[in-house]
Write a protein that holds these residues in place. Structure first.
Motif, short mmCIF file in Angstrom:
data_model
loop_
_atom_site.label_atom_id
_atom_site.label_comp_id
_atom_site.label_asym_id
_atom_site.label_seq_id
_atom_site.Cartn_x
_atom_site.Cartn_y
_atom_site.Cartn_z
N MET A 1 -13.12 0.97 37.17
CA MET A 1 -13.27 0.85 38.60
C MET A 1 -12.36 -0.26 39.10
N ASN A 2 -12.16 -0.31 40.40
CA ASN A 2 -11.36 -1.38 40.99
C ASN A 2 -12.23 -2.60 41.26
N CYS A 3 -11.72 -3.77 40.97
CA CYS A 3 -12.43 -5.02 41.21
C CYS A 3 -12.63 -5.18 42.72
N PRO A 4 -13.86 -5.44 43.16
CA PRO A 4 -14.11 -5.61 44.59
C PRO A 4 -13.46 -6.88 45.16
N GLY A 7 -9.03 -6.03 43.56
CA GLY A 7 -8.51 -4.68 43.54
C GLY A 7 -7.96 -4.23 42.19
N GLU A 8 -7.91 -5.11 41.21
CA GLU A 8 -7.40 -4.78 39.88
C GLU A 8 -8.35 -3.80 39.19
N ILE A 9 -7.80 -2.89 38.41
CA ILE A 9 -8.62 -1.93 37.68
C ILE A 9 -9.21 -2.62 36.45
N PHE A 10 -10.50 -2.38 36.21
CA PHE A 10 -11.17 -2.97 35.05
C PHE A 10 -12.30 -2.05 34.62
#
Length: 130
Positions: A1-4, A7-10
């Motif tokens: 998911m994207n970090c809230p 925005g990085e994917i993790f």
């Protein structure tokens, strides 16, 4: 998911809802807030005073309080907003007055539902008089 936060994917897991970099930043922010609050003269600080003194975002401090990382029992002026009206509370998700209003609305709804059931059980017929 994207970090809230960034925005990085993790890969989200049950312990973290942000990426590793943001989690490290949050941990550093927690350390700053925790050290500030441990000082005797700062224990009576409000959220706004903590924000001003530490530079940590208010939303993050509120998250520390809500999750129990900052024990509000030790800090008499810390609290978080009621989910419904926004007034400052120290436990639960809604304040006492919002809870009372919700109970009243629920009681009223239950009475109306009971009235509808009663009407269905005992229908009344009207005849037209000529």
């Amino acid at each position: 998911m994207n970090c809230p936060a960034c925005g990085e994917i993790f890969v989200k897991n049950q312990f973290r809802d942000v990426c590793g970099n943001c989690w490290k930043e949050q941990e550093q922010a927690y350390d700053v807030v925790s050290k500030y609050m441990r000082k005797r003269e700062n224990r009576a600080a409000t959220i706004l005073q903590v924000v001003e003194a530490t530079g940590v975002d208010e939303e993050l401090i509120l998250r520390f309080v809500k999750t129990g990382r900052l024990q509000i029992a030790q800090f008499p002026n810390l609290g978080y907003p009621c989910d419904k009206c926004g007034s400052i509370i120290r436990e639960g998700r809604i304040c006492g007055s919002c809870a009372a209003k919700m109970r009243e609305e629920l009681d009223q709804f239950n009475k109306e539902e009971e009235r509808k059931k009663q009407i269905q059980r005992n229908p009344t017929f009207f005849s037209k008089k000529s």
